[in-house]
Write a protein that holds these residues in place. Structure first.
Motif, PDB file in Angstrom:
ATOM      1  N   ARG A 272     -32.585  17.547  18.542  1.00  0.00           N
ATOM      2  CA  ARG A 272     -33.345  15.522  17.992  1.00  0.00           C
ATOM      3  C   ARG A 272     -34.429  16.071  18.695  1.00  0.00           C
ATOM      4  O   ARG A 272     -34.576  15.211  19.788  1.00  0.00           O
ATOM      5  N   LEU A 273     -35.621  15.549  17.631  1.00  0.00           N
ATOM      6  CA  LEU A 273     -36.855  15.949  18.217  1.00  0.00           C
ATOM      7  C   LEU A 273     -36.867  14.257  19.175  1.00  0.00           C
ATOM      8  O   LEU A 273     -38.133  14.604  20.451  1.00  0.00           O
ATOM      9  N   LYS A 274     -36.321  13.681  19.557  1.00  0.00           N
ATOM     10  CA  LYS A 274     -37.104  11.923  19.665  1.00  0.00           C
ATOM     11  C   LYS A 274     -36.338  12.507  21.003  1.00  0.00           C
ATOM     12  O   LYS A 274     -37.290  11.942  22.385  1.00  0.00           O
ATOM     13  N   ASP A 275     -35.249  13.864  21.576  1.00  0.00           N
ATOM     14  CA  ASP A 275     -35.100  14.244  22.826  1.00  0.00           C
ATOM     15  C   ASP A 275     -35.551  14.935  23.666  1.00  0.00           C
ATOM     16  O   ASP A 275     -35.512  15.069  25.208  1.00  0.00           O
ATOM     17  N   GLY A 276     -37.262  15.269  23.047  1.00  0.00           N
ATOM     18  CA  GLY A 276     -38.242  16.737  23.905  1.00  0.00           C
ATOM     19  C   GLY A 276     -39.651  15.648  23.819  1.00  0.00           C
ATOM     20  O   GLY A 276     -40.338  16.679  23.852  1.00  0.00           O
ATOM     21  N   ILE A 277     -39.385  14.825  23.281  1.00  0.00           N
ATOM     22  CA  ILE A 277     -40.670  13.951  23.468  1.00  0.00           C
ATOM     23  C   ILE A 277     -41.217  13.187  24.790  1.00  0.00           C
ATOM     24  O   ILE A 277     -40.280  12.636  24.918  1.00  0.00           O
ATOM     25  N   ARG A 278     -42.376  13.105  25.179  1.00  0.00           N
ATOM     26  CA  ARG A 278     -42.204  12.457  26.572  1.00  0.00           C
ATOM     27  C   ARG A 278     -43.781  11.749  26.392  1.00  0.00           C
ATOM     28  O   ARG A 278     -45.183  12.501  25.591  1.00  0.00           O
ATOM     29  N   ARG A 279     -43.815  10.430  26.204  1.00  0.00           N
ATOM     30  CA  ARG A 279     -44.980   9.649  26.079  1.00  0.00           C
ATOM     31  C   ARG A 279     -45.854   9.960  27.283  1.00  0.00           C
ATOM     32  O   ARG A 279     -45.349   9.538  28.120  1.00  0.00           O
ATOM     33  N   ILE A 280     -47.201   9.829  27.735  1.00  0.00           N
ATOM     34  CA  ILE A 280     -47.975  10.170  28.132  1.00  0.00           C
ATOM     35  C   ILE A 280     -49.264   9.214  28.286  1.00  0.00           C
ATOM     36  O   ILE A 280     -49.910   9.115  27.605  1.00  0.00           O
ATOM     37  N   VAL A 281     -49.321   8.062  29.588  1.00  0.00           N
ATOM     38  CA  VAL A 281     -50.751   7.603  29.812  1.00  0.00           C
ATOM     39  C   VAL A 281     -50.745   7.716  31.104  1.00  0.00           C
ATOM     40  O   VAL A 281     -50.211   7.099  31.983  1.00  0.00           O
ATOM     41  N   ASN A 282     -52.264   7.975  30.525  1.00  0.00           N
ATOM     42  CA  ASN A 282     -52.507   7.919  31.905  1.00  0.00           C
ATOM     43  C   ASN A 282     -54.218   7.418  32.295  1.00  0.00           C
ATOM     44  O   ASN A 282     -54.841   6.542  31.449  1.00  0.00           O
ATOM     45  N   GLY A 283     -54.253   6.844  33.492  1.00  0.00           N
ATOM     46  CA  GLY A 283     -54.260   5.304  33.761  1.00  0.00           C
ATOM     47  C   GLY A 283     -55.483   5.387  34.994  1.00  0.00           C
ATOM     48  O   GLY A 283     -56.287   4.230  35.025  1.00  0.00           O
ATOM     49  N   TYR A 284     -56.594   6.714  34.531  1.00  0.00           N
ATOM     50  CA  TYR A 284     -57.668   6.830  35.265  1.00  0.00           C
ATOM     51  C   TYR A 284     -58.724   5.633  35.223  1.00  0.00           C
ATOM     52  O   TYR A 284     -58.630   5.129  33.634  1.00  0.00           O
TER      53      TYR A 284
END
Length: 125
Positions: free
Chosen positions: A113-125
């Motif tokens: 299941r693709l949802k198990d292979g997704i990481r959202r990333i927010v870089n706060g610099y």
């Protein structure tokens, strides 16, 4: 388009690709299909965007390339591997830092299941 809506839309398109192809293909197959789907959806999209390294005010081409860049703000780093690791996260963060991008998605298509292979990333610099 707001980043959250953009991210959710791109994830939906990636799920469409994964549903059609399933796991087990090479990364390039998923990249080409996802690029096509994003382009067909009307987004500004770039594939294999070169990211130079700036060292002492000189831009150097060290071979860094973003898999897919959407709307000049969302970095997509695609994988088709057994499992994501911290190295893959670091790679995505490096691309985001080099380009000055705040938002990224690290996606592993080699999962059931693709949802198990997704990481959202927010870089706060």
């Amino acid at each position: 388009m707001k980043e959250d809506l953009l991210t959710r839309t791109i994830i939906g398109l990636a799920i469409d690709v994964h549903t059609a192809l399933g796991p087990g293909l090479l990364e390039n197959a998923y990249k080409e299909c996802l690029f096509y789907k994003i382009d067909q959806a009307g987004f500004q999209v770039e594939k294999e965007k070169i990211m130079p390294l700036v060292f002492e005010d000189v831009k150097l081409d060290c071979g860094y390339r973003i898999d897919i860049l959407v709307e000049n703000k969302l970095v997509l780093e695609l994988k088709s591997i057994e499992a994501l690791s911290d190295v893959h996260l670091a790679q995505t963060l490096t691309y985001m830092k080099l380009g000055g991008y705040r938002f990224g998605l690290l996606m592993n298509f080699n999962v059931l299941r693709l949802k198990d292979g997704i990481r959202r990333i927010v870089n706060g610099y």
